[in-house]
Design an enzyme around this catalytic site. Structure first.
Site, PDB file in Angstrom:
ATOM      1  CG  PHE A  58      -0.260   0.681   2.547  1.00 49.89           C
ATOM      2  CD1 PHE A  58      -0.166   1.602   2.802  1.00 49.89           C
ATOM      3  CD2 PHE A  58       0.091  -0.511   3.436  1.00 49.89           C
ATOM      4  CE1 PHE A  58       0.518   2.336   3.940  1.00 49.89           C
ATOM      5  CE2 PHE A  58       0.868  -0.027   4.688  1.00 49.89           C
ATOM      6  CZ  PHE A  58       1.164   1.203   4.869  1.00 49.89           C
ATOM      7  CB  CYS A 106      10.392  -0.155   2.563  1.00 51.55           C
ATOM      8  SG  CYS A 106      11.059   0.524   1.074  1.00 51.55           S
ATOM      9  CB  SER A 139       4.891  -7.385   5.521  1.00 43.94           C
ATOM     10  OG  SER A 139       3.847  -8.411   5.187  1.00 43.94           O
TER      11      SER A 139
HETATM   12  P1  NAD Z   1       1.540  -6.689   2.811  1.00 47.68           P
HETATM   13  O1  NAD Z   1       2.702  -7.732   2.873  1.00 47.68           O
HETATM   14  O2  NAD Z   1       0.425  -6.879   4.089  1.00 47.68           O
HETATM   15  O3  NAD Z   1       0.803  -6.650   1.477  1.00 47.68           O
HETATM   16  C1  NAD Z   1       1.494  -6.708   0.263  1.00 47.68           C
HETATM   17  C2  NAD Z   1       0.862  -7.340  -0.646  1.00 47.68           C
HETATM   18  O4  NAD Z   1       0.870  -8.819  -0.165  1.00 47.68           O
HETATM   19  C3  NAD Z   1      -0.598  -6.855  -1.001  1.00 47.68           C
HETATM   20  O5  NAD Z   1      -0.845  -6.709  -2.266  1.00 47.68           O
HETATM   21  C4  NAD Z   1      -1.512  -7.678  -0.303  1.00 47.68           C
HETATM   22  O6  NAD Z   1      -2.678  -7.889  -0.935  1.00 47.68           O
HETATM   23  C5  NAD Z   1      -0.690  -9.136  -0.423  1.00 47.68           C
HETATM   24  N1  NAD Z   1      -1.076  -9.953   0.670  1.00 47.68           N
HETATM   25  C6  NAD Z   1      -1.214  -9.699   2.033  1.00 47.68           C
HETATM   26  N2  NAD Z   1      -1.288 -10.815   2.682  1.00 47.68           N
HETATM   27  C7  NAD Z   1      -1.138 -11.801   2.047  1.00 47.68           C
HETATM   28  C8  NAD Z   1      -1.344 -13.310   2.078  1.00 47.68           C
HETATM   29  N3  NAD Z   1      -1.358 -13.769   3.430  1.00 47.68           N
HETATM   30  N4  NAD Z   1      -0.887 -14.147   0.993  1.00 47.68           N
HETATM   31  C9  NAD Z   1      -0.979 -13.422  -0.123  1.00 47.68           C
HETATM   32  N5  NAD Z   1      -0.683 -12.295  -0.435  1.00 47.68           N
HETATM   33  C10 NAD Z   1      -0.935 -11.475   0.700  1.00 47.68           C
HETATM   34  O7  NAD Z   1       2.313  -5.160   3.069  1.00 47.68           O
HETATM   35  P2  NAD Z   1       1.611  -3.883   3.105  1.00 47.68           P
HETATM   36  O8  NAD Z   1       1.099  -3.427   4.700  1.00 47.68           O
HETATM   37  O9  NAD Z   1       0.869  -3.575   1.991  1.00 47.68           O
HETATM   38  O10 NAD Z   1       3.106  -2.922   2.922  1.00 47.68           O
HETATM   39  C11 NAD Z   1       3.871  -2.618   3.801  1.00 47.68           C
HETATM   40  C12 NAD Z   1       5.144  -3.293   4.045  1.00 47.68           C
HETATM   41  O11 NAD Z   1       5.933  -3.468   2.763  1.00 47.68           O
HETATM   42  C13 NAD Z   1       6.197  -2.933   4.945  1.00 47.68           C
HETATM   43  O12 NAD Z   1       6.628  -4.286   5.747  1.00 47.68           O
HETATM   44  C14 NAD Z   1       7.379  -2.432   4.279  1.00 47.68           C
HETATM   45  O13 NAD Z   1       8.544  -2.446   4.885  1.00 47.68           O
HETATM   46  C15 NAD Z   1       7.087  -3.093   2.950  1.00 47.68           C
HETATM   47  N6  NAD Z   1       7.765  -2.590   2.089  1.00 47.68           N
HETATM   48  C16 NAD Z   1       9.011  -3.120   1.498  1.00 47.68           C
HETATM   49  C17 NAD Z   1       9.636  -2.540   0.629  1.00 47.68           C
HETATM   50  C18 NAD Z   1      11.048  -2.748  -0.035  1.00 47.68           C
HETATM   51  O14 NAD Z   1      11.472  -2.453  -1.037  1.00 47.68           O
HETATM   52  N7  NAD Z   1      11.641  -3.605   0.790  1.00 47.68           N
HETATM   53  C19 NAD Z   1       9.034  -1.663  -0.217  1.00 47.68           C
HETATM   54  C20 NAD Z   1       7.616  -0.863   0.214  1.00 47.68           C
HETATM   55  C21 NAD Z   1       7.397  -1.474   1.196  1.00 47.68           C
END
Ligand code: NAD
Length: 499
Positions: free
Chosen positions: A150, A282, A227
């Site tokens: 997000f 992130c 995440s």
């Molecule tokens: P999230 O992991 O909850 O969701 C990311 C994506 O995964 C979304 O599209 C979601 O629909 C999908 N998803 C969620 N749960 C799932 C499941 N159980 N099975 C399959 N798909 C699933 O992350 P978020 O809350 O949207 O974003 C924040 C996180 O992203 C933070 O931890 C942040 O550090 C990380 N992030 C990392 C980077 C990087 O480059 N390392 C960049 C941006 C964000």
């Protein structure tokens, strides 16, 4: 009546075949502004089938012509920048100027991908043996999927699809359910730029859509950002279903403040890095590691009034520009507030308490003000876990050696920075720190589009980073051709070696 956001399949809007929906909020007001459809099996099947059908023709389109579509797309992104940034602010909450910054970093990847005729040239060696030439082709994979978080609803998809498409693949994007609108608008602009139908698809949905994409035999590769637990799951699933994956995860980024650092400059850098985008980055700095009590005391003294004075409110439509917007959802606000409660219970010193903040403009959404902790210890959950909110923890250490040991023992290793005037200390830090992206007097060292973005350790799963040369390698597979045009070929019964 709220609007329903569907999918974008085969060059057009596509209403979901099912009724499952998820609420989308304006986090600055707390109101539900729309609902996003959650893809059914039939939606997924149609998305993948149309992407697959489009992939052969797109792969056969010359790199120069693929690049020309991206040039037009870049111009459209610039033309519609205000509209796109406002869309980001309305669903994510980050302030408008920050949303414009996000978009700019995404456009830079489009600019990089416009160079695909050069980037996808492959390699050639004449005369690897007598009369024998060898060359490599970097061919597209077919249909690839991207699953995005997000916090950067435009930039993170743009880390992926411009490069994937430039390389000749079709791309299916599964955006975050929290802020899906901008992805749909991007899809419209790609169509307007002349991208053939089916080459770029937006499939909205949740875990079901993600699992379907990973398991489907017609999807060749999966890019993920989100995440760490989900990144690990995606990587494991991709391996199980025999496809390549790059899965970027969470972070806990440290900034080391040396005793010789320019303290005013360092404090300004920390303010943006810790509180910009309400800490939902992130690459946000969430831990300041002060070397020596003098540096720590100076940091706390200078940070405190600035954190208290942060302008917090709706990122759109104010007379005075805000510095920090709300968090993305009420659930996330509760989680971040819980970490602050926990930090107090664990014995850290809460110097500035942003809980229950009164916003500058009277907005009443999912807000928390800037929080600042001193005397945070490595054993605390406040230190160990990713909070993803405007919470800065100051940890005190005695030496640079202690700072390096502390940071190298953390499970996350996305980004880090050192602020110092000592070139030797900075050099030592950059060489010895076990973190993927390092800033020297640069608080958020996000690599440019023509370099690659990625952390180390549990901040990434998979060998190839996003964009830059790694992106091109990820979205192509190498084929190596060894050729000769013999005049009189003799039978050879031994292992062929070049003569
Ligand atoms: P999230 O992991 O909850 O969701 C990311 C994506 O995964 C979304 O599209 C979601 O629909 C999908 N998803 C969620 N749960 C799932 C499941 N159980 N099975 C399959 N798909 C699933 O992350 P978020 O809350 O949207 O974003 C924040 C996180 O992203 C933070 O931890 C942040 O550090 C990380 N992030 C990392 C980077 C990087 O480059 N390392 C960049 C941006 C964000």
């Amino acid at each position: 009546m709220t609007t329903t956001i569907g999918h974008y399949i085969n060059g057009q809007h596509h209403a979901s075949s099912g009724t499952a929906r998820s609420d989308v909020f304006n986090p600055a007001t707390g109101d539900v502004t729309s609902q996003v459809s959650l893809a059914t099996a039939a939606d997924c099947e149609l998305a993948i089938a149309t992407a697959t059908a489009a992939s052969t023709g797109w792969a056969a389109t010359t790199p120069l012509n693929r690049s020309r579509v991206l040039f037009k797309f870049k111009a459209l992104l610039e033309k519609h920048a205000d509209e796109l940034a406002a869309m980001i602010t309305r669903e994510h909450g980050k302030v408008f100027s920050d949303a414009m910054g996000e978009l700019t970093r995404g456009i830079e990847v489009v600019e990089f991908a416009c160079g695909i005729p050069h980037l996808q040239k492959g390699e050639h060696s004449s005369d690897v043996g007598r009369g024998v030439d060898s060359y490599s082709l970097m061919q597209p994979l077919g249909v690839v999927a991207g699953i995005t978080p997000f916090n950067f609803p435009a930039m993170v998809p743009m880390w992926m699809f411009p490069v994937a498409i430039a390389c000749g693949n079709s791309f299916v994007l599964k955006p975050s359910e929290r802020d899906p609108s901008v992805a749909i608008r991007i899809a419209e602009l790609l169509t307007e730029a002349g991208l053939p139908d089916g080459v770029f698809t937006v499939l909205n949905g949740d875990k079901f859509a993600v699992d379907t994409l990973i398991q489907h035999p017609d999807i060749s590769a999966v890019s993920f950002v989100g995440s760490t637990p989900i990144a690990q799951y995606i990587y494991e699933q991709a391996a199980k279903y025999g496809k390549r994956a790059q899965a970027l995860g969470g972070a806990k980024n440290h900034m080391v403040v040396m005793p010789d650092a320019d303290i005013d400059g360092t404090v300004n850098a920390l303010m943006g890095a810790a509180y910009g985008s309400a800490g939902e980055r992130c690459m946000a700095i969430s831990v300041a590691v002060a070397v020596g009590d003098e540096a720590a005391d100076a940091l706390i003294a200078k940070l405190t009034p600035k954190v208290k004075a942060l302008r917090v409110g709706n990122g759109l439509g104010n007379d005075v520009e805000m510095e920090m917007g709300p968090l993305v959802t009420k659930t996330h606000l509760d989680k971040v507030t819980g970490y602050v409660d926990q930090g107090v219970a664990e014995g850290a010193t809460l110097v500035v308490d942003g809980r229950g903040v009164e916003t500058t403009d009277g907005s009443n959404g999912f807000f928390i003000g800037g929080c600042l902790f001193d005397n945070v210890k490595p054993g605390m959950r406040l230190y160990q876990e990713e909070i993803f909110g405007p919470v800065l923890a100051v940890v005190r250490v005695d030496t640079l050696e202690d700072a390096i040991a502390l940071i190298n023992s953390h499970e996350y290793a996305n980004g880090t920075a050192i602020f110092t005037r000592d070139g030797g200390a900075a050099r030592q830090y950059a060489n010895r720190i076990h973190v993927g992206m390092v800033g020297i007097n640069v608080p958020i060292p996000v690599p440019m589009a023509f370099h690659s973005f990625g952390g180390w350790k549990r901040s990434i799963f998979g060998p190839l980073n996003m964009h830059g040369q790694d992106g091109v390698r990820f979205y192509t597979r190498m084929k190596t051709v060894t050729a000769r045009w013999p005049e009189n070929l003799q039978a050879e019964f031994t292992m062929p070696t070049m003569k």
